[in-house]
Every structure is written in C-alpha cells, then in structure tokens.
Design a protein around this motif. Structure first.
Motif, PDB file in Angstrom:
ATOM      1  N   VAL A  61      34.908  44.848  29.855  1.00  0.00           N
ATOM      2  CA  VAL A  61      34.901  43.750  30.817  1.00  0.00           C
ATOM      3  C   VAL A  61      36.008  43.983  31.845  1.00  0.00           C
ATOM      4  O   VAL A  61      35.808  43.761  33.044  1.00  0.00           O
ATOM      5  CB  VAL A  61      35.051  42.383  30.111  1.00  0.00           C
ATOM      6  CG1 VAL A  61      35.257  41.262  31.113  1.00  0.00           C
ATOM      7  CG2 VAL A  61      33.836  42.106  29.232  1.00  0.00           C
ATOM      8  N   LYS A  62      37.145  44.475  31.395  1.00  0.00           N
ATOM      9  CA  LYS A  62      38.266  44.748  32.298  1.00  0.00           C
ATOM     10  C   LYS A  62      37.876  45.792  33.337  1.00  0.00           C
ATOM     11  O   LYS A  62      38.137  45.622  34.531  1.00  0.00           O
ATOM     12  CB  LYS A  62      39.480  45.211  31.489  1.00  0.00           C
ATOM     13  CG  LYS A  62      40.684  45.518  32.334  1.00  0.00           C
ATOM     14  CD  LYS A  62      41.840  46.013  31.490  1.00  0.00           C
ATOM     15  CE  LYS A  62      43.001  46.390  32.390  1.00  0.00           C
ATOM     16  NZ  LYS A  62      44.106  46.965  31.652  1.00  0.00           N
ATOM     17  N   SER A  65      35.309  44.352  35.739  1.00  0.00           N
ATOM     18  CA  SER A  65      35.997  43.440  36.645  1.00  0.00           C
ATOM     19  C   SER A  65      36.677  44.209  37.771  1.00  0.00           C
ATOM     20  O   SER A  65      36.566  43.841  38.947  1.00  0.00           O
ATOM     21  CB  SER A  65      37.021  42.627  35.849  1.00  0.00           C
ATOM     22  OG  SER A  65      37.808  41.837  36.691  1.00  0.00           O
ATOM     23  N   GLN A  69      35.599  44.290  41.621  1.00  0.00           N
ATOM     24  CA  GLN A  69      36.646  43.516  42.286  1.00  0.00           C
ATOM     25  C   GLN A  69      36.388  42.019  42.131  1.00  0.00           C
ATOM     26  O   GLN A  69      36.436  41.246  43.077  1.00  0.00           O
ATOM     27  CB  GLN A  69      36.778  43.931  43.752  1.00  0.00           C
ATOM     28  CG  GLN A  69      37.196  45.376  43.882  1.00  0.00           C
ATOM     29  CD  GLN A  69      37.476  45.808  45.296  1.00  0.00           C
ATOM     30  OE1 GLN A  69      37.929  45.028  46.116  1.00  0.00           O
ATOM     31  NE2 GLN A  69      37.205  47.071  45.580  1.00  0.00           N
ATOM     32  N   LEU A  70      36.070  41.645  40.883  1.00  0.00           N
ATOM     33  CA  LEU A  70      35.839  40.248  40.525  1.00  0.00           C
ATOM     34  C   LEU A  70      36.851  39.832  39.472  1.00  0.00           C
ATOM     35  O   LEU A  70      37.148  40.596  38.555  1.00  0.00           O
ATOM     36  CB  LEU A  70      34.439  40.053  39.929  1.00  0.00           C
ATOM     37  CG  LEU A  70      33.249  40.064  40.852  1.00  0.00           C
ATOM     38  CD1 LEU A  70      31.951  39.969  40.042  1.00  0.00           C
ATOM     39  CD2 LEU A  70      33.317  38.927  41.845  1.00  0.00           C
ATOM     40  N   ASP A  71      37.333  38.634  39.588  1.00  0.00           N
ATOM     41  CA  ASP A  71      38.218  38.056  38.589  1.00  0.00           C
ATOM     42  C   ASP A  71      37.456  37.955  37.264  1.00  0.00           C
ATOM     43  O   ASP A  71      36.276  37.601  37.261  1.00  0.00           O
ATOM     44  CB  ASP A  71      38.622  36.663  39.087  1.00  0.00           C
ATOM     45  CG  ASP A  71      39.498  35.948  38.106  1.00  0.00           C
ATOM     46  OD1 ASP A  71      38.968  35.098  37.356  1.00  0.00           O
ATOM     47  OD2 ASP A  71      40.702  36.229  38.099  1.00  0.00           O
ATOM     48  N   PRO A  72      38.092  38.267  36.121  1.00  0.00           N
ATOM     49  CA  PRO A  72      37.393  38.147  34.835  1.00  0.00           C
ATOM     50  C   PRO A  72      36.810  36.760  34.592  1.00  0.00           C
ATOM     51  O   PRO A  72      35.754  36.619  33.974  1.00  0.00           O
ATOM     52  CB  PRO A  72      38.478  38.482  33.805  1.00  0.00           C
ATOM     53  CG  PRO A  72      39.464  39.314  34.541  1.00  0.00           C
ATOM     54  CD  PRO A  72      39.448  38.814  35.967  1.00  0.00           C
ATOM     55  N   THR A  74      35.441  34.890  36.794  1.00  0.00           N
ATOM     56  CA  THR A  74      34.191  34.832  37.558  1.00  0.00           C
ATOM     57  C   THR A  74      33.128  35.691  36.897  1.00  0.00           C
ATOM     58  O   THR A  74      31.948  35.337  36.861  1.00  0.00           O
ATOM     59  CB  THR A  74      34.429  35.333  39.005  1.00  0.00           C
ATOM     60  OG1 THR A  74      35.437  34.517  39.609  1.00  0.00           O
ATOM     61  CG2 THR A  74      33.155  35.296  39.831  1.00  0.00           C
ATOM     62  N   LEU A  75      33.556  36.823  36.351  1.00  0.00           N
ATOM     63  CA  LEU A  75      32.630  37.774  35.733  1.00  0.00           C
ATOM     64  C   LEU A  75      32.056  37.253  34.412  1.00  0.00           C
ATOM     65  O   LEU A  75      30.876  37.456  34.117  1.00  0.00           O
ATOM     66  CB  LEU A  75      33.345  39.112  35.507  1.00  0.00           C
ATOM     67  CG  LEU A  75      32.529  40.243  34.927  1.00  0.00           C
ATOM     68  CD1 LEU A  75      31.321  40.570  35.803  1.00  0.00           C
ATOM     69  CD2 LEU A  75      33.413  41.476  34.759  1.00  0.00           C
ATOM     70  N   SER A  76      32.858  36.581  33.632  1.00  0.00           N
ATOM     71  CA  SER A  76      32.438  36.129  32.304  1.00  0.00           C
ATOM     72  C   SER A  76      31.151  35.297  32.309  1.00  0.00           C
ATOM     73  O   SER A  76      30.224  35.588  31.540  1.00  0.00           O
ATOM     74  CB  SER A  76      33.580  35.371  31.627  1.00  0.00           C
ATOM     75  OG  SER A  76      33.214  35.003  30.331  1.00  0.00           O
TER      76      SER A  76
END
Length: 161
Positions: A61-62, A65, A69-72, A74-76
């Motif tokens: 996930v890191k 992310s 270039q997405l905040d975790p 937002t990605l979750s």
C-alpha cells in the motif's frame, strides 16, 4: 481611480492562470473517461490504481501510495471498493506483517484486456493529434516534477508576446 488593465497585461486574469487551465482540463478529461470506465465498474481514481497494479503488482500500500502520489488515507477506501467488487486482494505481507500487499485477483487481471481499449478511445474522443497529446504529457510531467516539494527552482524569464 484605478486604471483598467487589459486581460493581456493583467497577471491575475483568470484565463492566464495555469492552475485554472489545469483544473478545467483535468475535469474535462476525467469526464471523457467516465463513460468508458462505467461498464467496467470503475471510477477514474480506481482505474489509476488498476493501471499501477497491472504494471507492477504485487505492491505494498505504501509503494502504491507513492506511485500514484495519493495519501494512504485516500487510497485505502479505493482499495476497499476494488476488493469488494473482486478486482484486488489486500493481504499482510509475509515478510513484514506491518505492511499490506495489494495483488490482483483473476477478475482484476482479466479486466486488463477490456481496459486496453480505453487509451485509443480517449484519444479519439478528445480529437487531438496523438503527437499533441504526447507533447502535452511531456509538458505535464515536467510541471509535476517542478511542483514537487524540495525541487530546486530556477526563475524562468518572463516573456511577453
């Protein structure tokens, strides 16, 4: 009394703002993708996740992310929705229990064949020459790099037409 400034000379004219042009262009291009992605059950951000996974899976996930270039945070939710529709699987990394690994399911891998029709359809719908779109992509890639925090800045000369 303030003197009227022509749009060509007004540094604050809306039409001269790079941020305005980028914002309107981004919304317009995403709108072109929407009807193409709908039959696949994907939103544009989910499509970006799938593109990254089709190219690089499995990914933590890191790493995903960073790549997008997405905040975790937002990605979750994007990953949760993709998992709920059966395209990805999130699992604890066997080498590092603190890390979540994202992999494609069979359905997620199979979806790639359908997605291959999207780029040419977007080019067709935009109606711009491919070379112009490639030049735009190169310019935007430079803008992205220049806007990254910590990048050295060299003042560009102001050129007036």
């Amino acid at each position: 009394m303030a003197e009227a400034v022509s749009d060509q000379d007004d540094l604050l004219a809306l039409e001269r703002q790079v941020c305005f042009a980028l914002s309107v262009a981004a919304r317009g291009v995403v709108a072109v993708y929407r009807p193409l992605l709908e039959p696949m059950g994907l939103t544009h951000p989910q499509y970006l996740v799938m593109l990254a996974l089709w190219q690089y899976a499995p990914l933590s996930v890191k790493d995903l992310s960073g790549l997008l270039q997405l905040d975790p945070g937002t990605l979750s939710p994007l990953l949760k929705r993709l998992e709920a529709i059966g395209y990805v699987r999130r699992e604890r990394d066997a080498r590092d229990e603190r890390s979540l690994s994202v992999t494609l399911t069979v359905a997620g891998r199979d979806l790639r064949a359908q997605a291959e029709g999207i780029p040419p359809a977007v080019v067709e719908r935009l109606g711009l020459p491919l070379t112009e779109l490639q030049n735009l992509h190169e310019a935007l890639t430079r803008v992205i790099a220049a806007a990254q925090p910590g990048q050295p800045r060299r003042p560009a000369p102001l050129i007036k037409d």
